[in-house]
Scaffold this motif. Structure first.
Motif, PDB file in Angstrom:
ATOM      1  N   GLU A   9       1.085  -1.379  -0.116  1.00 11.50           N
ATOM      2  CA  GLU A   9       0.123  -0.181  -0.069  1.00 11.50           C
ATOM      3  C   GLU A   9       0.799   1.414   0.172  1.00 11.50           C
ATOM      4  O   GLU A   9       1.795   1.198   0.773  1.00 11.50           O
ATOM      5  CB  GLU A   9      -0.796  -0.079   1.267  1.00 11.50           C
ATOM      6  N   ASP A  14      -5.007   4.042  -2.497  1.00 17.63           N
ATOM      7  CA  ASP A  14      -4.914   2.784  -2.068  1.00 17.63           C
ATOM      8  C   ASP A  14      -6.019   2.882  -0.745  1.00 17.63           C
ATOM      9  O   ASP A  14      -6.751   1.799  -0.559  1.00 17.63           O
ATOM     10  CB  ASP A  14      -3.532   2.176  -1.637  1.00 17.63           C
ATOM     11  N   ILE A  18      -9.413   0.593  -0.108  1.00 12.36           N
ATOM     12  CA  ILE A  18      -9.545  -0.475   0.729  1.00 12.36           C
ATOM     13  C   ILE A  18     -10.793  -0.244   1.513  1.00 12.36           C
ATOM     14  O   ILE A  18     -11.544  -0.925   1.741  1.00 12.36           O
ATOM     15  CB  ILE A  18      -8.540  -0.298   1.730  1.00 12.36           C
ATOM     16  N   THR A  60       0.254  -3.945   4.740  1.00 13.45           N
ATOM     17  CA  THR A  60      -0.767  -3.870   3.767  1.00 13.45           C
ATOM     18  C   THR A  60      -0.317  -4.050   2.227  1.00 13.45           C
ATOM     19  O   THR A  60       0.434  -3.177   1.836  1.00 13.45           O
ATOM     20  CB  THR A  60      -1.781  -2.739   3.979  1.00 13.45           C
ATOM     21  N   ILE A  62      -1.555  -4.757  -1.833  1.00 18.39           N
ATOM     22  CA  ILE A  62      -2.526  -4.306  -2.894  1.00 18.39           C
ATOM     23  C   ILE A  62      -2.272  -5.292  -4.116  1.00 18.39           C
ATOM     24  O   ILE A  62      -1.130  -5.290  -4.563  1.00 18.39           O
ATOM     25  CB  ILE A  62      -2.617  -3.077  -3.386  1.00 18.39           C
ATOM     26  N   ARG A  70      -7.013  -1.724  -8.981  1.00 25.18           N
ATOM     27  CA  ARG A  70      -6.936  -2.555  -7.764  1.00 25.18           C
ATOM     28  C   ARG A  70      -7.876  -3.655  -7.866  1.00 25.18           C
ATOM     29  O   ARG A  70      -8.942  -3.504  -8.226  1.00 25.18           O
ATOM     30  CB  ARG A  70      -7.013  -1.410  -6.695  1.00 25.18           C
ATOM     31  N   TYR A  73      -6.978  -6.375  -1.327  1.00 21.35           N
ATOM     32  CA  TYR A  73      -5.789  -6.270  -0.475  1.00 21.35           C
ATOM     33  C   TYR A  73      -5.568  -7.355   0.740  1.00 21.35           C
ATOM     34  O   TYR A  73      -6.807  -7.943   0.747  1.00 21.35           O
ATOM     35  CB  TYR A  73      -5.888  -4.858  -0.007  1.00 21.35           C
TER      36      TYR A  73
END
Length: 156
Positions: A9, A14, A18, A60, A62, A70, A73
């Motif tokens: 991330e 991002d 999320i 985290t 991705i 994206r 995650y």
């Protein structure tokens, strides 16, 4: 859609992505002693905990398709293995967009979480899954996770 990369991330975009998956996560939760509003509020709080300073060591990752979209995650954290009385890795959050299911994204996240856990020097990786998330349970068991506890709850 099987072409994707996993990266850390990196920015607010991002985090927006999320947070945008919270509805997907709370949608698989059937918590008979809690309202849908309580479940949604829980998911918002729990997701936000990934960015709090007291979360301990965490990362985290991705998944991003070759088109830049994206796909999902995973958030993995330091936790405690109460039985062994040592630290372990803990998959706190894992979500994949519906369109990316079955494309290997979830499996890649589990592998990334395992690698992070090894790099941290931990011997175990744990996660929790809601009883109503049958698909998730099958995926995790296929990846080698085994149930150890069952939490029961009663509304008074």
């Amino acid at each position: 859609m099987s072409d994707f990369i996993i990266r850390p991330e990196k920015d607010e975009a991002d985090r927006v992505f999320i947070r945008g998956l919270n509805g997907r996560l709370s949608g698989v939760i059937d918590a008979p002693t809690h309202s849908n509003e309580e479940v949604a509020d829980f998911q918002e709080r729990f997701t936000a905990s990934a960015w709090e300073g007291d979360a301990g060591e965490c990362a985290t990752f991705i998944a991003v398709g070759t088109d830049g979209q994206r796909l999902g995650y995973v958030n993995v954290r330091e936790s405690a293995d109460e039985i062994a009385n040592e630290k372990c890795g803990y998959i706190a959050l894992l979500a994949v967009r519906a369109e990316a299911e079955g494309e290997g994204v979830g499996q890649s996240f589990l592998e990334e979480a395992e690698e992070w856990t090894r790099q941290m020097g931990f011997r175990r990786l744990a996660l929790d899954v809601f009883a109503s998330n049958q698909r998730g349970q099958r995926v995790y068991e296929k990846a080698g996770f085994r149930p150890e506890t069952i939490r029961l709850i009663k509304q008074l």
